[in-house]
Design an enzyme around this catalytic site. Structure first.
Site, mmCIF file in Angstrom:
data_model
loop_
_atom_site.group_PDB
_atom_site.id
_atom_site.type_symbol
_atom_site.label_atom_id
_atom_site.label_comp_id
_atom_site.label_asym_id
_atom_site.label_seq_id
_atom_site.Cartn_x
_atom_site.Cartn_y
_atom_site.Cartn_z
ATOM 1 N N CYS A 130 1.141 -10.317 -10.196
ATOM 2 C CA CYS A 130 0.094 -9.374 -9.773
ATOM 3 C C CYS A 130 -1.248 -9.868 -10.297
ATOM 4 C CB CYS A 130 0.396 -7.995 -10.351
ATOM 5 S SG CYS A 130 -0.808 -6.738 -9.915
ATOM 6 N N HIS A 153 5.037 -3.736 -3.168
ATOM 7 C CA HIS A 153 4.277 -4.017 -4.386
ATOM 8 C C HIS A 153 2.896 -3.355 -4.310
ATOM 9 C CE1 HIS A 153 2.810 -6.711 -7.753
ATOM 10 N NE2 HIS A 153 1.675 -6.284 -7.213
ATOM 11 N N GLU A 154 2.227 -3.519 -3.163
ATOM 12 C CA GLU A 154 0.879 -2.951 -3.011
ATOM 13 C C GLU A 154 0.917 -1.426 -2.948
ATOM 14 O OE1 GLU A 154 -1.544 -4.865 -3.603
ATOM 15 O OE2 GLU A 154 -0.223 -6.604 -3.552
ATOM 16 N N HIS A 198 0.865 0.290 -6.199
ATOM 17 C CA HIS A 198 -0.450 0.413 -6.846
ATOM 18 C C HIS A 198 -1.109 1.740 -6.472
ATOM 19 C CE1 HIS A 198 -1.172 -3.395 -8.873
ATOM 20 N NE2 HIS A 198 -0.788 -4.078 -7.821
HETATM 21 NI NI NI Z 1 -0.338 -6.114 -7.812
#
Ligand code: NI
Length: 189
Positions: free
Chosen positions: A98, A140-141, A144
């Site tokens: 990341c 993954h995004e 966030h």
């Molecule tokens: Ni990330």
């Protein structure tokens, strides 16, 4: 304009991001700046909280994963107000990294297929199924935007072992060649 990326421990990375409407101020500029920032840092994804904007927006660009992952080629698009509607029972491991956690790579298990509803940068609604490397980048995004980062998924013992490295990142003690904001960096006197 290249934007600084906030590092692990920053409060914006821990907040649940807010949905936006088409009249969000200077959205086109923000998206352009995020594309430029993503390209400069050679990442495959960038979520708005990583540039200190707590809004539901992320970009993906799988091209750096090509040719190792053929399906990553030309996977380049923006996701606004995304909602994962369904995930597969089948899980897959993948070693993730990341931009907010430089030089940390950890294996994370995630569903290998997802169904997601989202708006594109023109606020057109889409519902699509993604799998493999594309589903990986999206999840993954997406995480966030929920106020989490990928190391939150690793086993507690493993995370304990990472604590020193994570603290060093938040203090700015890491080797990185793009601009960052470190939440615990000591001010020079
Ligand atoms: Ni990330």
């Amino acid at each position: 304009m290249i934007l600084p990326i906030v590092a692990y421990g920053h409060p914006t990375l821990k907040a649940v991001a807010q949905p936006i409407t088409a009249d969000y101020p200077e959205l086109d500029t923000l998206i352009n700046d995020m594309w430029e920032t993503l390209a400069h840092s050679e990442g495959v994804g960038l979520a708005a909280p990583q540039v200190n904007k707590s809004i539901q927006l992320f970009l993906v660009d799988g091209n750096p994963f090509y040719p190792d992952y053929p399906a990553a080629k030309d996977f380049k698009q923006a996701f606004i107000n995304p909602e994962i509607l369904e995930v597969s029972e089948e899980m897959e491991p993948f070693k993730e990294g990341c931009l907010s956690l430089p030089n940390i790579y950890e294996e994370v298990m995630r569903p290998n297929k997802i169904r997601i509803k989202y708006l594109d940068e023109n606020f057109q609604e889409h519902e699509e199924v993604f799998e493999g490397i594309r589903a990986r980048i999206i999840q993954h995004e997406y995480e966030h935007l929920q106020g989490h980062v990928f190391v939150d998924n690793v086993a507690p013992l493993r995370k304990t072992l990472l604590q020193g490295k994570l603290r060093a990142i938040s203090e700015g003690k890491c080797d990185v060649d793009y601009r960052m904001v470190f939440p615990r960096k000591k001010k020079h006197r």
